[in-house]
Enzyme design. Structure first.
Site, PDB file in Angstrom:
ATOM      1  N   HIS A   1       0.983  -1.216   0.083  1.00 21.04           N
ATOM      2  CA  HIS A   1      -0.058  -0.152  -0.110  1.00 21.04           C
ATOM      3  C   HIS A   1       0.771   1.419  -0.062  1.00 21.04           C
ATOM      4  O   HIS A   1       0.900   2.126   1.120  1.00 21.04           O
ATOM      5  CB  HIS A   1      -1.071  -0.052   1.410  1.00 21.04           C
ATOM      6  CG  HIS A   1      -2.163  -0.749   1.041  1.00 21.04           C
ATOM      7  ND1 HIS A   1      -2.971  -1.365   1.990  1.00 21.04           N
ATOM      8  CD2 HIS A   1      -2.595  -1.431  -0.082  1.00 21.04           C
ATOM      9  CE1 HIS A   1      -4.006  -2.019   1.556  1.00 21.04           C
ATOM     10  NE2 HIS A   1      -3.858  -2.108   0.214  1.00 21.04           N
TER      11      HIS A   1
ATOM     12  N   HIS B   1      -9.960  -4.844   4.263  1.00 16.99           N
ATOM     13  CA  HIS B   1      -8.684  -4.659   4.142  1.00 16.99           C
ATOM     14  C   HIS B   1      -8.129  -6.014   3.371  1.00 16.99           C
ATOM     15  O   HIS B   1      -8.803  -6.921   3.703  1.00 16.99           O
ATOM     16  CB  HIS B   1      -7.847  -4.784   5.285  1.00 16.99           C
ATOM     17  CG  HIS B   1      -6.447  -4.326   5.338  1.00 16.99           C
ATOM     18  ND1 HIS B   1      -5.470  -5.471   5.106  1.00 16.99           N
ATOM     19  CD2 HIS B   1      -5.581  -3.145   5.368  1.00 16.99           C
ATOM     20  CE1 HIS B   1      -4.333  -4.944   5.048  1.00 16.99           C
ATOM     21  NE2 HIS B   1      -4.227  -3.731   5.121  1.00 16.99           N
TER      22      HIS B   1
ATOM     23  N   GLU C   1      -5.848  -8.010   3.453  1.00 11.28           N
ATOM     24  CA  GLU C   1      -5.520  -9.148   4.426  1.00 11.28           C
ATOM     25  C   GLU C   1      -6.245  -9.748   5.142  1.00 11.28           C
ATOM     26  O   GLU C   1      -6.548 -11.225   5.287  1.00 11.28           O
ATOM     27  CB  GLU C   1      -4.386  -8.677   5.446  1.00 11.28           C
ATOM     28  CG  GLU C   1      -3.750  -9.566   6.418  1.00 11.28           C
ATOM     29  CD  GLU C   1      -3.072  -9.190   7.272  1.00 11.28           C
ATOM     30  OE1 GLU C   1      -2.655  -9.820   8.473  1.00 11.28           O
ATOM     31  OE2 GLU C   1      -2.296  -7.971   7.157  1.00 11.28           O
TER      32      GLU C   1
ATOM     33  N   CYS D   1       2.922  -9.005  14.384  1.00 12.05           N
ATOM     34  CA  CYS D   1       4.093  -8.441  13.495  1.00 12.05           C
ATOM     35  C   CYS D   1       4.800  -7.494  14.212  1.00 12.05           C
ATOM     36  O   CYS D   1       4.429  -6.333  14.705  1.00 12.05           O
ATOM     37  CB  CYS D   1       3.184  -7.661  12.429  1.00 12.05           C
ATOM     38  SG  CYS D   1       4.259  -6.667  11.182  1.00 12.05           S
TER      39      CYS D   1
ATOM     40  N   ASN E   1      -1.251   0.907   8.354  1.00 14.81           N
ATOM     41  CA  ASN E   1      -0.067   1.180   9.586  1.00 14.81           C
ATOM     42  C   ASN E   1       0.379   2.635   9.340  1.00 14.81           C
ATOM     43  O   ASN E   1       0.593   3.192  10.694  1.00 14.81           O
ATOM     44  CB  ASN E   1       0.990   0.128   9.560  1.00 14.81           C
ATOM     45  CG  ASN E   1       1.815   0.253   8.138  1.00 14.81           C
ATOM     46  OD1 ASN E   1       2.655   1.379   8.188  1.00 14.81           O
ATOM     47  ND2 ASN E   1       1.494  -0.305   7.077  1.00 14.81           N
TER      48      ASN E   1
ATOM     49  N   SER F   1       5.326   0.468   4.469  1.00 12.36           N
ATOM     50  CA  SER F   1       5.451   0.386   2.947  1.00 12.36           C
ATOM     51  C   SER F   1       6.099   1.535   2.278  1.00 12.36           C
ATOM     52  O   SER F   1       5.599   1.548   1.227  1.00 12.36           O
ATOM     53  CB  SER F   1       3.784  -0.069   2.373  1.00 12.36           C
ATOM     54  OG  SER F   1       3.202   1.073   2.985  1.00 12.36           O
TER      55      SER F   1
END
EC number: 1.17.7.4
Length: 309
Positions: free
Chosen positions: A43, A127, A129, A197, A227, A269
């Site tokens: 992203h 999203h 994911e 993560c 994020n 990202s």
């Protein structure tokens, strides 16, 4: 005026791996085979536009791919089993750039399902994911986004529940929801905290420290980056002015009036070049000195590139 850089900031290992996979694939098959990517590889607007200029075609569904001789890359966010199977049926060669930590969540969800658990997913609706995780199991997964969702939750058996979380949510992001789930359903099971993560938590911890020592924060990242938006939220929640910018050209010089210390961070990202260009812009337009925040963490995580590449 002082610029203080968050540490860590920018690319995480999963994003770097996905971008490297695409770059290597493009170089290997240049002028021979068309390279496609399902959704955005990561992203970030800059990354996507740069690869488009190099000839990569980004598609929103496999139906858009008419050239079965091309190569399809799955993005870092992962895909559902149905999408994987569809690519196989069409005979398209696939290279999977799914982040290994996302793959780990896929396996956890499947393991819980195989043991007979009803599944709850903590994440953001729509999203990519989340769509991928939901599509990795046969039974429906209930999505929980807020505390209210927990209170409204209806389950088949309160003693037979497990949960997994979207990787771009940190321990801090999910703490209250997990606590509420455990309060309502004391027997619920979930992944170990060490499975979250690392990059999400590290960047959030860093920006919280950064916000304490600066007057304003610039967050480099795209508007559709989960994020990056969270880094922005953490700054504003601490009463600090903060701006989410794609690159230096989004900066408004009026932001710096009365500011002595500017903090800079970047989403997982966002590539280094965007931060470097922002710093160069500030050097030209302001009298600045640059430092890295004290007490930061240096990340040494690396993920292997698959042999197919």
């Amino acid at each position: 005026m002082e610029i203080i850089l968050a540490e860590p900031r920018g690319f995480c290992a999963g994003v770097k791996r996905a971008v490297d996979i695409l770059a290597i694939t493009l170089e290997k098959y240049k002028n021979e085979r068309q390279v496609y990517v399902l959704h955005e590889i990561v992203h970030n607007k800059y990354i996507v536009e740069d690869f488009k200029k190099q000839g990569v075609v980004f598609v929103s569904s496999i139906e858009e791919i008419e050239d079965n001789e091309g190569i399809l890359i799955f993005s870092a966010h992962g895909v559902s089993k149905n999408i994987e199977d569809e690519a196989k049926r069409k005979g398209i060669q696939v290279i999977d750039a799914t982040c290994p930590l996302v793959n780990k969540v896929h396996k956890e969800a499947k393991r819980y399902e195989n043991s007979g658990k009803e599944l709850i997913l903590i994440g953001h609706e729509n999203h990519p994911e989340v769509k991928g995780i939901r599509g990795r199991v046969n039974n429906p997964i209930t999505l929980v986004q807020t505390l209210q969702d927990v209170y409204d939750l209806k389950v088949k058996d309160p003693d037979n529940l497990s949960y997994v979380t979207q990787t771009t949510l940190s321990i801090d992001d999910t703490r209250d929801i997990i606590a509420a789930l455990k309060l309502r359903f004391p027997g619920i099971t979930g992944p170990d905290l060490k499975d979250i993560c690392y990059a999400t938590q590290n960047r959030q911890n860093a920006v919280k420290k950064l916000a304490e020592i600066v007057d304003m924060v610039l967050v480099v990242g795209s508007k559709n980056s989960s994020n990056s938006n969270r880094l922005l939220d953490l700054c504003t929640a601490r009463g600090k002015r903060a701006y989410l910018i794609d690159n230096y050209s989004c900066v408004n010089k009026s932001w710096f009036q009365g500011v002595e210390k500017i903090g800079i961070t970047a989403g997982a990202s966002a590539p280094d070049i965007l931060v470097d260009e922002l710093i160069d812009y500030l050097k030209v337009n302001l009298s600045v000195k640059i430092s890295v925040m004290p007490g930061g963490i240096t990340e040494n995580v690396q993920f292997k590139i698959p042999n197919l590449v």
